[in-house]
Design a protein around this motif. Sequence first.
Motif, short mmCIF file in Angstrom:
data_model
loop_
_atom_site.label_atom_id
_atom_site.label_comp_id
_atom_site.label_asym_id
_atom_site.label_seq_id
_atom_site.Cartn_x
_atom_site.Cartn_y
_atom_site.Cartn_z
N LEU A 129 27.84 -19.99 18.33
CA LEU A 129 28.77 -18.92 18.71
C LEU A 129 28.05 -17.70 19.29
O LEU A 129 28.68 -16.75 19.74
CB LEU A 129 29.62 -18.50 17.50
CG LEU A 129 30.53 -19.60 16.94
CD1 LEU A 129 31.31 -19.11 15.73
CD2 LEU A 129 31.50 -20.10 18.02
N GLU A 130 26.71 -17.74 19.28
CA GLU A 130 25.96 -16.67 19.95
C GLU A 130 26.03 -16.86 21.46
O GLU A 130 25.93 -15.90 22.21
CB GLU A 130 24.48 -16.70 19.54
CG GLU A 130 24.22 -16.08 18.21
CD GLU A 130 22.73 -16.04 17.88
OE1 GLU A 130 21.93 -15.76 18.78
OE2 GLU A 130 22.39 -16.32 16.73
N GLU A 131 26.15 -18.12 21.89
CA GLU A 131 26.14 -18.38 23.33
C GLU A 131 27.55 -18.48 23.90
O GLU A 131 27.82 -18.00 24.98
CB GLU A 131 25.37 -19.66 23.64
CG GLU A 131 23.89 -19.41 23.82
CD GLU A 131 23.08 -19.94 22.64
OE1 GLU A 131 23.11 -21.16 22.46
OE2 GLU A 131 22.45 -19.15 21.93
N SER A 132 28.42 -19.13 23.13
CA SER A 132 29.80 -19.20 23.59
C SER A 132 30.61 -18.39 22.60
O SER A 132 30.07 -17.79 21.70
CB SER A 132 30.25 -20.66 23.61
OG SER A 132 30.11 -21.20 22.32
N GLY A 133 31.89 -18.36 22.77
CA GLY A 133 32.72 -17.65 21.80
C GLY A 133 32.93 -16.20 22.21
O GLY A 133 32.10 -15.59 22.89
N SER A 134 34.04 -15.65 21.76
CA SER A 134 34.45 -14.32 22.20
C SER A 134 33.61 -13.21 21.59
O SER A 134 33.55 -12.11 22.10
CB SER A 134 35.93 -14.10 21.86
OG SER A 134 36.12 -14.36 20.47
N GLU A 135 32.96 -13.50 20.48
CA GLU A 135 32.19 -12.46 19.79
C GLU A 135 30.69 -12.68 19.94
O GLU A 135 29.91 -12.34 19.05
CB GLU A 135 32.55 -12.44 18.29
CG GLU A 135 34.03 -12.39 17.98
CD GLU A 135 34.65 -11.08 18.39
OE1 GLU A 135 33.92 -10.08 18.48
OE2 GLU A 135 35.87 -11.06 18.65
N GLU A 137 28.28 -11.32 21.63
CA GLU A 137 27.40 -10.15 21.57
C GLU A 137 27.20 -9.70 20.13
O GLU A 137 26.09 -9.44 19.67
CB GLU A 137 27.97 -9.00 22.42
CG GLU A 137 27.68 -9.14 23.90
CD GLU A 137 26.21 -9.47 24.20
OE1 GLU A 137 25.32 -8.76 23.69
OE2 GLU A 137 25.96 -10.44 24.93
N GLU A 138 28.31 -9.61 19.43
CA GLU A 138 28.28 -9.22 18.02
C GLU A 138 27.45 -10.23 17.22
O GLU A 138 26.67 -9.86 16.34
CB GLU A 138 29.73 -9.18 17.50
CG GLU A 138 29.85 -8.85 16.04
CD GLU A 138 31.14 -9.42 15.43
OE1 GLU A 138 32.21 -8.85 15.68
OE2 GLU A 138 31.05 -10.44 14.72
N ALA A 139 27.62 -11.50 17.55
CA ALA A 139 26.90 -12.56 16.84
C ALA A 139 25.39 -12.42 17.04
O ALA A 139 24.61 -12.55 16.10
CB ALA A 139 27.37 -13.93 17.32
N LYS A 140 24.98 -12.14 18.28
CA LYS A 140 23.55 -11.97 18.57
C LYS A 140 22.98 -10.80 17.79
O LYS A 140 21.89 -10.87 17.23
CB LYS A 140 23.35 -11.72 20.07
CG LYS A 140 23.07 -12.99 20.84
CD LYS A 140 22.84 -12.68 22.31
CE LYS A 140 23.37 -13.82 23.16
NZ LYS A 140 23.80 -13.45 24.50
N GLU A 141 23.72 -9.72 17.81
CA GLU A 141 23.29 -8.51 17.10
C GLU A 141 23.17 -8.77 15.59
O GLU A 141 22.21 -8.34 14.94
CB GLU A 141 24.30 -7.39 17.39
CG GLU A 141 23.97 -6.05 16.76
CD GLU A 141 22.52 -5.64 17.00
OE1 GLU A 141 21.90 -5.19 16.02
OE2 GLU A 141 22.02 -5.79 18.13
N ARG A 164 26.24 -28.13 16.72
CA ARG A 164 25.27 -28.69 17.67
C ARG A 164 24.20 -29.54 17.00
O ARG A 164 23.41 -30.17 17.67
CB ARG A 164 24.55 -27.56 18.39
CG ARG A 164 25.42 -26.89 19.41
CD ARG A 164 24.58 -26.01 20.28
NE ARG A 164 25.44 -25.29 21.20
CZ ARG A 164 25.11 -24.16 21.75
NH1 ARG A 164 23.94 -23.61 21.47
NH2 ARG A 164 25.94 -23.56 22.58
N GLY A 165 24.14 -29.44 15.69
CA GLY A 165 23.09 -30.18 14.98
C GLY A 165 21.73 -29.51 15.08
O GLY A 165 20.70 -30.13 14.86
N SER A 166 21.70 -28.23 15.40
CA SER A 166 20.40 -27.56 15.53
C SER A 166 20.00 -26.85 14.24
O SER A 166 20.85 -26.32 13.52
CB SER A 166 20.43 -26.57 16.69
OG SER A 166 21.39 -25.57 16.46
#
Length: 311
Positions: A129-135, A137-141, A164-166
Motif C-alpha cells: 500500500l506504499e506504492e499503490s492505494g490512496s494513502e 504518501e501517508e504509508a511511506k511516511e 505480494r509475498g514480500s
Amino acid sequence: MTTSSSHAQLRGQIVKALSGYYYVRPDGAASDSVSIQCRGRGILKKKGLTPLVGDHVLYSLTENGEGMVDELLPRSSELIRPQVANVDLAILVFSVTEPALNLQLLDKFLLHIEHAGIEAVLCLSKQDLEESGSESEEAKESAASVHRIYEPIGYEVYGTSSRRGSGIDALHKRLQGHVAVFAGQSGVGKSSLLNAIVPGLTLETNEISNRLGRGKHTTRHVELIDIGGGLVADTPGFSQLDFEELGIEDLGYCFRDMRELAPQCKFRGCTHTHEPSCAVLAAVADGRLAASRHENYVLFLAEMKEKKRRY
Ligand code: GDP
Ligand code: ZN
C-alpha cells in the motif's frame, strides 16, 4: 527406584489442550508429524500444577498410541492472554496504513511486551500500500518514522506484504527456534501473515470473525502452530492493553530508551517529567530521544495516576 521407571520417559512440548487432553509434540519430531494425545497424570493435579500449552513435559506412552504427561519442566515465561508458557518472542504487527499507523498504540503494545519480559520485533505490514492505494504518501511516511524511531533503540523492523509475498521469508527465518506470538490491533494483517508463512494454513482473514483478530471476550483454545523450526500461537497476544498489571514504577523501565538514561538522572525515582538535571528530558531536548516516545510515556503515566486516584 521411581514408580515411573518402567516407562520410557520421553520429552515433548504441549501444542494444544482440549477437553482434558494435552497434545504433545515429541522433541525433535518433524513439523508435520502428529502430536500425541495425552492425559495428565493425577499427581500433577495433586501438586496443583496445570499443564499449559507451550509447556515442556516428560511423558510416557500408554496404549493405542496415547500418552501420559508425567511431569512439567520449568517455564521461562507464562503469558496470560493467550495462556501460553515459554513464549520468548512477540512479533508486533502494524500496518503502514489501513488502519493508519498509531505510534501511541505501538508504544503501548511495546510497554506490555517489555513488561512480560519477552523480546519484541516490529513488523510493518501491507507494504504494497506504499506504492499503490490512496494513502500511499501517508504509508511511506509511517514506515519511515518507525524505522527512524525504533531501530536506533534496538528494535528490529521487518517490512512485509502478505499480498505480494514480500518479506515473508525473512520473518519466517526470524521465528526459527522461538515460541512466538503475534500482537497488534485487529485488521493489521496478522492472520494473513501467518497464512503466508505457513503453507497450507488457512486462518480466516476477515474483520468480523478471524481467529487471530477475534474479539477479546471470546474465549477459545490456543494452539501452537508448527511453522517448521519454530512455534507460533494462533491467537494474538496482549489483546487487552490496560494498565492493571503494571505499576507506575515499572513504566520508565519498560521504555528501554529511558531505562538506559535513567541512571544519569540527578534524582533517584525521577519521573522524567519536570525534574531538574533529568537525563531523559535532556535527551528529548537535543533530539537523542524521540519526542513521541516521551510524549507517550507522559500520557501513560497520567493515565496510570488517574486510575490509581479513582480506585
Ligand atoms: P488481523 O485482524 O490482524 O488478523 O488481519 P487480517 O489478516 O484478517 O487482515 C485484515 C485485512 O487486511 C484483510 O482484509 C486482508 O485482506 C488485508 N490484508 C492483510 N494483509 C495485507 C497486505 O499485505 N496488503 C494489503 N493490501 N492488504 C492486506
Ligand atoms: Zn529523569
